[in-house]
Each structure stands twice: as structure tokens, then as C-alpha cells.
Design a protein around this motif. Sequence first.
Motif, PDB file in Angstrom:
ATOM      1  N   ARG A 172      40.581  37.521  36.661  1.00 40.76           N
ATOM      2  CA  ARG A 172      39.381  36.932  36.821  1.00 40.76           C
ATOM      3  C   ARG A 172      39.546  35.530  36.884  1.00 40.76           C
ATOM      4  O   ARG A 172      37.892  35.095  38.048  1.00 40.76           O
ATOM      5  CB  ARG A 172      38.843  37.414  34.729  1.00 40.76           C
ATOM      6  CG  ARG A 172      38.755  38.747  34.855  1.00 40.76           C
ATOM      7  CD  ARG A 172      37.411  39.414  35.772  1.00 40.76           C
ATOM      8  NE  ARG A 172      37.638  40.846  35.557  1.00 40.76           N
ATOM      9  CZ  ARG A 172      38.103  42.052  36.496  1.00 40.76           C
ATOM     10  NH1 ARG A 172      38.319  41.581  37.513  1.00 40.76           N
ATOM     11  NH2 ARG A 172      38.360  43.023  36.045  1.00 40.76           N
ATOM     12  N   GLY A 174      41.233  34.241  39.814  1.00 43.43           N
ATOM     13  CA  GLY A 174      41.554  34.116  40.844  1.00 43.43           C
ATOM     14  C   GLY A 174      40.302  34.355  41.173  1.00 43.43           C
ATOM     15  O   GLY A 174      39.979  34.272  42.376  1.00 43.43           O
ATOM     16  N   GLU A 175      39.632  35.480  40.986  1.00 46.38           N
ATOM     17  CA  GLU A 175      38.332  35.922  41.288  1.00 46.38           C
ATOM     18  C   GLU A 175      37.395  34.571  41.937  1.00 46.38           C
ATOM     19  O   GLU A 175      36.462  33.967  42.217  1.00 46.38           O
ATOM     20  CB  GLU A 175      37.097  37.516  40.524  1.00 46.38           C
ATOM     21  CG  GLU A 175      38.159  38.048  40.999  1.00 46.38           C
ATOM     22  CD  GLU A 175      38.156  39.779  40.140  1.00 46.38           C
ATOM     23  OE1 GLU A 175      38.477  40.442  40.832  1.00 46.38           O
ATOM     24  OE2 GLU A 175      37.827  39.056  39.084  1.00 46.38           O
ATOM     25  N   ALA A 176      37.099  33.562  40.403  1.00 45.03           N
ATOM     26  CA  ALA A 176      36.818  32.641  39.795  1.00 45.03           C
ATOM     27  C   ALA A 176      36.381  31.813  41.369  1.00 45.03           C
ATOM     28  O   ALA A 176      35.710  30.854  41.666  1.00 45.03           O
ATOM     29  CB  ALA A 176      35.970  32.359  38.686  1.00 45.03           C
ATOM     30  N   GLU A 178      37.717  31.957  44.258  1.00 40.06           N
ATOM     31  CA  GLU A 178      37.600  32.663  44.854  1.00 40.06           C
ATOM     32  C   GLU A 178      36.382  31.669  45.632  1.00 40.06           C
ATOM     33  O   GLU A 178      35.816  31.879  46.497  1.00 40.06           O
ATOM     34  CB  GLU A 178      37.656  34.042  44.894  1.00 40.06           C
ATOM     35  CG  GLU A 178      39.312  34.421  45.321  1.00 40.06           C
ATOM     36  CD  GLU A 178      39.488  33.849  46.593  1.00 40.06           C
ATOM     37  OE1 GLU A 178      39.620  33.206  47.504  1.00 40.06           O
ATOM     38  OE2 GLU A 178      41.324  33.242  46.432  1.00 40.06           O
TER      39      GLU A 178
ATOM     40  N   VAL B   9      43.417  35.052  45.304  1.00 41.19           N
ATOM     41  CA  VAL B   9      43.491  36.368  44.358  1.00 41.19           C
ATOM     42  C   VAL B   9      42.781  37.108  45.168  1.00 41.19           C
ATOM     43  O   VAL B   9      41.403  36.735  45.153  1.00 41.19           O
ATOM     44  CB  VAL B   9      43.842  36.149  42.686  1.00 41.19           C
ATOM     45  CG1 VAL B   9      43.275  37.139  42.372  1.00 41.19           C
ATOM     46  CG2 VAL B   9      44.954  35.230  42.259  1.00 41.19           C
ATOM     47  N   LYS B  11      39.882  39.833  45.617  1.00 38.62           N
ATOM     48  CA  LYS B  11      39.073  40.450  44.754  1.00 38.62           C
ATOM     49  C   LYS B  11      38.969  41.987  44.128  1.00 38.62           C
ATOM     50  O   LYS B  11      39.564  43.042  45.220  1.00 38.62           O
ATOM     51  CB  LYS B  11      37.638  39.923  45.238  1.00 38.62           C
ATOM     52  CG  LYS B  11      36.485  40.764  44.195  1.00 38.62           C
ATOM     53  CD  LYS B  11      35.169  40.133  44.856  1.00 38.62           C
ATOM     54  CE  LYS B  11      33.988  40.274  44.438  1.00 38.62           C
ATOM     55  NZ  LYS B  11      32.783  39.863  44.462  1.00 38.62           N
ATOM     56  N   THR B  77      32.657  38.335  36.979  1.00 38.43           N
ATOM     57  CA  THR B  77      32.634  37.719  39.329  1.00 38.43           C
ATOM     58  C   THR B  77      32.123  38.656  40.095  1.00 38.43           C
ATOM     59  O   THR B  77      32.789  38.602  41.435  1.00 38.43           O
ATOM     60  CB  THR B  77      34.242  38.104  39.181  1.00 38.43           C
ATOM     61  OG1 THR B  77      35.167  38.805  38.520  1.00 38.43           O
ATOM     62  CG2 THR B  77      35.271  36.596  38.524  1.00 38.43           C
TER      63      THR B  77
END
Lengths: 208, 125
Positions: A172, A174-176, A178, B9, B11, B77
Motif C-alpha cells: 500500500r 508503494g502504491e501511495a 506511485e 511498486v 499497483k 489506493t
Amino acid sequence: MWFYEKNLEFPVNITKTCPKTAQLIISQYGGPDGELSASMRYLAQRYTMPVKAVGGLLTDIGTEELAHMEMICAMVYQLTKNLTIEDAKAQGFDAYYIDHTTALWPQAAAGLPFSAIEFQSKGDPITDLTENLAAEQKARTVYDNLLRMIDDPEIREPLKFLRAREIVHFQRFGEALEQIKQHLDCNNYYFFNPEFDKQFWDNKTENC
Amino acid sequence: MSEIAIASVAKQKWNTTYDCKEGFQKGTIFPELYRPFFVEEQEKCCEAQPHSETEIALLSLQECTFSLIDVQLYLDTHPEDADALHMKQQLQKQRKAAMEEFSKEYYPLTMDCCSEQCCDVAPWD
């Protein structure tokens, strides 16, 4: 604001007294990569996050970390609640006992007290989210180390659960990261600090 | 996707999920995020064994609460994911019913729970 729910996130039912194990597990309460540190880190960072959804994620994960802290404390409590003086002496719990009897106090396995020096709230979303990625991995390694050293299934079940959460939180964060990147110029993510140089920040995504 | 000089990372995409019980045992409802440590493989996945009637009643609440927590982090997310939103709504209903039932039978879990029972229990005992 928070409300309490009288319930552990995952059950902890430890029937054997083992102060030696308590002394190892207490590190995930007050140690450098512990749950208290994780919670305070995320709950501190969220205010200045420029993307509100990322602030929301920090609130949700910071809140879950508080529930993890409660599980860790329940484990330490159950491992020491029927402690005898002989157990404390034989299993190296005597120094802790002198200062805290069998109460909970946030410290690392080696006895260092909990400290905010162990985490950062840096005021830059790339920096903070990269710190959080590392924090989740550090906590996972601690759970790996605990799982290598502890055999009792009653203790291993909650530790395995907590370890699994570190991997989900890593994903999560990591997605944030992005999401933050989508607001920035991919030719130079470091042109300005989105939390401070607000004149450069706009809410449009897809800047590349 | 893969870039230099910054962390990346990929998705996660919505896929199948574990049911509440299995997700709870594994620590995530997402099979693609379940990555156990090799020392875990030497043992069978033993289920959390409830020790009392109260714990049995509590377990099903804990299981659906946990799925809700995990799907909420996914939604943080992936805010527009229709599958996740649908799952969240189902879990909210399930959790609400389980909370009401537990509070009526045993003790109130939060200040919103209506219950005539007293509550001199601690979750860490």
C-alpha cells in the motif's frame, strides 16, 4: 478522533509463562522497528501529505498499527502474568522486573527505552513514503527473526499474522508513492518539495 | 514502470480474495500478497483455536472485521474499484450484524453498542 473497540485484531491465547520470550517480543512494542514506532510515524506524517488519499492511508495503517501494539502487549502480558521470582532470575527478566514488576513498558529487546528518534516525519512525501517502505521491511525482518527463534504455536500464530500485515502495508505504501509520482514531473521528481513548495504543486495527475 | 533514481511498486489489480476465515488465518485477504516465510512452511496452518463460548462468538466478528480492514486499505489506493467497493458494502453489513449480536449476547464492544450486560472483561486476558 478515535474510539476503542474492546477486541484484539487477532486472538492471543498464550498459556505458558516464558519471560525469556516476552523479553524478545517486547521489542515489537517499544523497539526501533516496533508497532508503537510504526503507528506514531504514520500518524505524524499524515497532516502535511499533499494527496489527501495518502493521508487517509496513513491514518488507516497508523490505526491498524495501534491494534498491533495491543496484540504485542497482550502477548508480553500473557507470557509474564504468572511470573515467579525464580523464573525472572533464571530467564534474564530480573532487570526488567526491578523497574516495572510485570507491567508493560515500551522498550527494545536489549532494554533501550522507546524513542521518537527511531522514526522520521520529514515533511517530504517521497522521503516519508520511502521511509515507510523501509519501516515495513524492518518490522518484517524482526518477525522473521522471532519466528526462527520461537517454537510454541500459541506464540507463532499471532506473529505470523503480524508478519503478513507488514507485506500488505509495504504494498500500500508503494502504491501511495506511485500516486504522489503521478502529480510530479517524471523527468525530475526532485524539482521541489510538494509539502513545502506549494507554488509548484497542482492537483492534476499524469504529468508525463 | 521501472524507473531509475526512485522506488517503484507495481499497483495491485483486483483478483480473487480468500473468504473471511482463510484471510484471517493468512493475515491478508489477497492471495497475491500472501508471502509466507520459509520457516512457516514446516508447520501446518493451524487455525486460531477459540477457548470459550465468548471467543467462538468473537472469532466470526474478528474475521469479518479483518476482511473489512484489508479491503479498506486496498480502497485507499484504489478508490474507484467497483469490486472492492461491493465487497466493502457486504462486509459492513456483516460486521454490523455481528457486532449487534455479540453485544446483545455478551458485552458491548464499543460505546455505540446497546447492551445491558456489564463489561468487566479485558481483551488481553
